[in-house]
Design a protein around this motif. Sequence first.
Motif, PDB file in Angstrom:
ATOM      1  N   HIS A  24      39.406  35.184  26.178  1.00  0.00           N
ATOM      2  CA  HIS A  24      39.144  36.226  26.923  1.00  0.00           C
ATOM      3  C   HIS A  24      39.856  36.266  28.415  1.00  0.00           C
ATOM      4  O   HIS A  24      40.580  37.055  28.861  1.00  0.00           O
ATOM      5  N   GLY A  25      39.368  35.155  29.174  1.00  0.00           N
ATOM      6  CA  GLY A  25      40.000  34.924  30.557  1.00  0.00           C
ATOM      7  C   GLY A  25      41.592  34.867  30.472  1.00  0.00           C
ATOM      8  O   GLY A  25      42.034  35.365  31.432  1.00  0.00           O
TER       9      GLY A  25
ATOM     10  N   ARG B 146      43.361  38.171  27.783  1.00  0.00           N
ATOM     11  CA  ARG B 146      42.920  39.465  27.594  1.00  0.00           C
ATOM     12  C   ARG B 146      43.026  40.135  28.950  1.00  0.00           C
ATOM     13  O   ARG B 146      42.605  39.792  29.872  1.00  0.00           O
ATOM     14  N   THR B 147      43.575  41.368  28.850  1.00  0.00           N
ATOM     15  CA  THR B 147      43.946  42.140  30.131  1.00  0.00           C
ATOM     16  C   THR B 147      42.883  42.775  30.531  1.00  0.00           C
ATOM     17  O   THR B 147      42.387  43.024  31.938  1.00  0.00           O
TER      18      THR B 147
ATOM     19  N   GLN C  40      45.726  43.714  35.177  1.00  0.00           N
ATOM     20  CA  GLN C  40      44.132  43.741  35.206  1.00  0.00           C
ATOM     21  C   GLN C  40      43.764  45.124  34.958  1.00  0.00           C
ATOM     22  O   GLN C  40      44.127  46.236  35.565  1.00  0.00           O
ATOM     23  N   ASP C  41      42.725  45.369  33.917  1.00  0.00           N
ATOM     24  CA  ASP C  41      42.199  46.739  33.828  1.00  0.00           C
ATOM     25  C   ASP C  41      40.715  46.454  34.226  1.00  0.00           C
ATOM     26  O   ASP C  41      39.995  46.038  33.393  1.00  0.00           O
ATOM     27  N   ALA C  42      40.297  46.740  35.385  1.00  0.00           N
ATOM     28  CA  ALA C  42      39.081  46.313  35.886  1.00  0.00           C
ATOM     29  C   ALA C  42      38.111  47.429  35.683  1.00  0.00           C
ATOM     30  O   ALA C  42      38.537  48.776  35.624  1.00  0.00           O
ATOM     31  N   PRO C  43      37.135  47.337  35.088  1.00  0.00           N
ATOM     32  CA  PRO C  43      36.360  48.570  34.638  1.00  0.00           C
ATOM     33  C   PRO C  43      35.451  49.180  35.688  1.00  0.00           C
ATOM     34  O   PRO C  43      35.413  48.474  36.850  1.00  0.00           O
TER      35      PRO C  43
ATOM     36  N   GLY D  10      40.031  38.321  31.335  1.00  0.00           N
ATOM     37  CA  GLY D  10      40.726  38.650  32.588  1.00  0.00           C
ATOM     38  C   GLY D  10      40.333  37.980  33.869  1.00  0.00           C
ATOM     39  O   GLY D  10      39.601  36.728  33.615  1.00  0.00           O
ATOM     40  N   GLY D  11      40.519  38.447  34.834  1.00  0.00           N
ATOM     41  CA  GLY D  11      39.893  37.859  36.250  1.00  0.00           C
ATOM     42  C   GLY D  11      38.400  37.664  36.392  1.00  0.00           C
ATOM     43  O   GLY D  11      37.742  36.912  37.263  1.00  0.00           O
ATOM     44  N   MET D  12      37.638  38.676  35.542  1.00  0.00           N
ATOM     45  CA  MET D  12      36.327  38.529  35.796  1.00  0.00           C
ATOM     46  C   MET D  12      35.566  36.930  35.347  1.00  0.00           C
ATOM     47  O   MET D  12      34.705  36.494  35.608  1.00  0.00           O
TER      48      MET D  12
END
Lengths: 158, 294
Positions: free
Chosen positions: A150-151, A154-155, B221-224, B259-261
């Motif tokens: 996922h890291g 996945r966006t 990124q699609d940050a929630p 993603g970045g998280m």
Amino acid sequence: MNFLRTGLVAAGVGIVLVSGVFGVSAQASKEAVIKERQEFMKAQGGDAKAVSDYAKGQGDQAAAQKAAEDLIARAPKIMALFPAGTSTTEFPDKTKAKPELFTETDKVKAMITAMQADQTKLLEAVKAGNAAGAGEQLGAMNKDGCGACHGAYRTKSS
Amino acid sequence: MARRVLALLILTALAATGGWSFSAFAADDAAIARGAYLAAAGDCTGCHTDKKAGGALLAGGRALPTPFGTFYGPNITPDKATGIGKWTAADFHRAMREGKNEHGSFMFPAFPYTSFTNLTDADIADLYAYLQSIPAVAHQMPGHDMKMPFGWRPLLFGWRMLFFKEGPLQPVAGQSDEWNRGRYLAEAVAHCQECHTPRNLLGGLDRRHAYAGDPHGADKQDAPNITSDKKDGLGDWKEDDIVDLLKSGMTPDGDSVGGGMAEVVEGTGKLTDADRKAIAVYIKSIPPLPKTPK
């Protein structure tokens, strides 16, 4: 002569129609696989939660064992759920799978292999009634497999 | 007698010197350890280590595409030629507090000094101690590849007038120590808003939508939304759910953050339980807002 021309036109129209139908069909098939993998991942999440609950003393061992077995059974099916042409490039509004996932397949397969090793240990820990150990293995599975993939691919952040 | 006194004096001096040296060494070690902890919490590696290519620790990150151009996280190892080996503690402090580089020029806010300015002097000093302690790696990063006219640094003067408020974060009276600690970690150290708050056309944080998510984040990124909104945010999450996520990367429904998280969690996983709890307490207190529209 007219007959020949009509035949050619009909054949041309036929080819266009058939191609169109196949095109639509291929598109629909890709959308279907995106939906299928999203359902698949939800099931993965449900199983991970069952093990997590058990590790935290909030769930029962039998449910966690079933979940760990399901995770092991599902792992070999993951790659088939990501056929070429189903990334954010082709379906930006339907998937969060980055295009790199479809080109860096060796890396993805390595993540799955590492995850499978963690899952085997996870099942052993659950069977042994070792909740703390199950929690550790779940963390390892998350780090090596789910989270790693996922890291990288996945966006969506969560 | 005189010889004995002299020997005693020498021994005392040696003991004193040795003791002082030991204290100084211990103090540096402690500062480095505190700095390492802060670097983990702040996910410095996210921008400054090219993990995907197997790059050395903090020797420069991967390309970070944004609407204003592509940034390259600089080498912040103590290498004198390509890193920050020549930076003094004052240079580093100025970068973090004021967003100015070692020459005094404005830094691009892709480096989130808009959040780091909220750090305490002591934490900035500890981060400097840590960064100067890691292995120096000679690795020349490319310059940022900015779109016109955003690469012209003097423009940042106006940008800073609009979007930059310099200075350490002051505790909020009436809130608990835990809440204030969580706020400090979230706002200053982990700079959560830099990803979870959307940006306006000029790249400034649009704080009307603070923490409501950014569907057009850097690196696509699609940050929630992480406000306490029940429908779009974390309204249904318990504090422990946030603690668990920061520790393991797992959401309450068994999903793994991506993603970045995922990189952020590598750092927050190293925090103390108390600090993760403090962040959770603060995040849970953020007023509900609907998800930032696309």
